[in-house]
Scaffold this motif. Structure first.
Motif, short mmCIF file in Angstrom:
data_model
loop_
_atom_site.label_atom_id
_atom_site.label_comp_id
_atom_site.label_asym_id
_atom_site.label_seq_id
_atom_site.Cartn_x
_atom_site.Cartn_y
_atom_site.Cartn_z
N GLU A 102 19.25 17.07 2.34
CA GLU A 102 18.74 16.34 3.50
C GLU A 102 18.16 17.25 4.57
OE1 GLU A 102 20.41 13.00 6.71
OE2 GLU A 102 21.79 14.25 5.54
N LYS A 103 18.65 18.48 4.66
CA LYS A 103 18.24 19.37 5.75
C LYS A 103 16.87 20.01 5.57
CE LYS A 103 22.97 20.57 7.10
NZ LYS A 103 23.95 21.68 7.31
N SER A 104 16.33 19.99 4.36
CA SER A 104 15.05 20.67 4.14
C SER A 104 14.15 19.97 3.12
CB SER A 104 15.30 22.12 3.69
OG SER A 104 16.05 22.15 2.49
N ALA A 105 14.39 18.70 2.85
CA ALA A 105 13.59 17.98 1.85
C ALA A 105 12.12 17.87 2.28
CB ALA A 105 14.18 16.59 1.62
N ILE A 106 11.87 17.41 3.50
CA ILE A 106 10.50 17.21 3.98
C ILE A 106 9.81 18.56 4.18
CG2 ILE A 106 9.08 16.26 5.84
CD1 ILE A 106 11.35 14.24 6.33
N LEU A 107 10.55 19.53 4.72
CA LEU A 107 9.97 20.85 4.97
C LEU A 107 9.52 21.50 3.66
CD1 LEU A 107 9.43 22.99 7.16
CD2 LEU A 107 11.68 23.95 6.65
N ASN A 108 10.36 21.41 2.62
CA ASN A 108 9.99 21.99 1.33
C ASN A 108 8.87 21.20 0.65
OD1 ASN A 108 11.75 24.40 0.33
ND2 ASN A 108 13.18 23.06 1.41
N PHE A 109 8.85 19.90 0.86
CA PHE A 109 7.76 19.11 0.31
C PHE A 109 6.42 19.58 0.89
CE2 PHE A 109 4.83 15.65 1.41
CZ PHE A 109 4.38 15.32 0.14
N ARG A 110 6.38 19.74 2.20
CA ARG A 110 5.14 20.20 2.83
C ARG A 110 4.75 21.60 2.37
NH1 ARG A 110 5.76 18.14 9.15
NH2 ARG A 110 5.44 15.92 8.72
#
Length: 312
Positions: A102-110
């Protein structure tokens, strides 16, 4: 172009500086009217209502979290549909959620999205140059050959004439970092420089130092290679090993610090000036000028490290 501007000025009776002043004043007025609002055309994902203007209530720290740490922003704002940050795909968000949490899902996606697009672009450039190359070069081919020739001469002067084949590696390294840094110019929400994420500079640093030691091991052989860590006396070997590891930290954090710091400064100044004119110049400076310089510095440091090991 000059004739067109001259005709416009002649017909309207206004000098160019007055026209620019009018645009500047208009921009200030628009910004002043919208100081308390954000222009949001579409549907609010939380209320599912069509909106045009929304009250600005975010603090600067929240703006930074939204840009730098989107997962933290989603959690703090209690956004019920974080998949909206991954093109609205719940399946795609769940994949990255399972991989990175949850802490880095969006960041890693980008990050991985931008790296994928960047790799495709570099591959397209390589294929385009390969197909279009001819004995009678076009303007693009001449420009590319001059660019490549500059790095070819650097490698020859640093490593020796017999080692020009290393140019491909260092030229590709420069291109990747350079284009990664310039991604910040793309006016697309959620798109940022891959080098802003520490994993990319750290990975590049590890690769560069590993490449240096691999080539040193191949040239010197195992005995001479390991003997180099024991100079001038054998009990200094641990310090020499730490010194080599410190090169990874130095070369990686130099690149990361400059790109990340530039992004933070641009974001802070943009918030303070309400995104009026100044952020454009800052973004161009930190992205185009500083991004080019840092890509060149990283490449030259890698080349220097290799020269210390196998240079003539």
């Amino acid at each position: 172009m000059e004739n067109i501007i001259g005709v416009i000025m002649k017909n309207n009776g206004l000098p160019l500086k007055h026209i620019l002043l009018i645009f500047f004043v208009a921009e200030l007025l628009i910004a002043g009217l919208l100081l308390k609002y954000d222009l949001k055309i579409g549907h609010n994902p939380e209320t599912n209502q069509r909106v045009w203007l929304e009250n600005k209530h975010n603090l600067m720290t929240e703006e930074i979290d939204k840009e730098i740490q989107p997962d933290l922003f989603v959690k703090e704002e209690k956004i019920s549909n974080p998949e909206s940050f991954t093109y609205g795909s719940k399946t795609l968000y769940n994949i990255f959620y399972k991989m990175f949490g949850e802490k880095s899902a969006i960041l890693n996606f980008r990050l991985y999205r931008m790296l994928f697009y960047l790799d495709l672009f570099l591959l397209f450039i390589a294929i385009f140059i390969r197909v279009k190359a001819s004995k009678i070069p076009s303007k693009i081919q001449v420009l590319f050959e001059m660019f490549y020739g500059f790095f070819d001469n650097l490698v020859a002067e640093t490593l020796g004439e017999g080692k020009r084949h290393y140019t491909k590696y260092f030229f590709t390294t420069f291109l990747f970092i350079w284009m990664s840094n310039w991604c910040g110019l793309l006016p697309i929400p959620g798109v940022s420089e891959p080098t802003r994420n520490l994993n990319v500079p750290l990975g590049m640093g590890l690769m560069s130092i590993a490449f240096v030691h691999f080539m040193a091991f191949r040239k010197k052989g195992p005995i001479e290679y390991f003997k180099g860590f024991c100079e001038p006396v054998f009990f200094l070997a641990p310090l020499n090993i730490v010194g080599e590891l410190s090169k990874v930290i130095s070369i990686s954090f130099r690149l990361f610090g400059n790109i990340f710091g530039g992004a933070i400064i641009t974001l802070v100044v943009s918030s303070l000036t309400k995104f009026v004119l100044v952020p454009i110049g800052l973004n161009m400076f930190f992205t185009m000028f500083a991004g080019t310089v840092q890509a060149f510095v990283f490449t030259m440091l890698s080349l220097t490290y290799l020269s210390m090991e196998i240079g003539e």
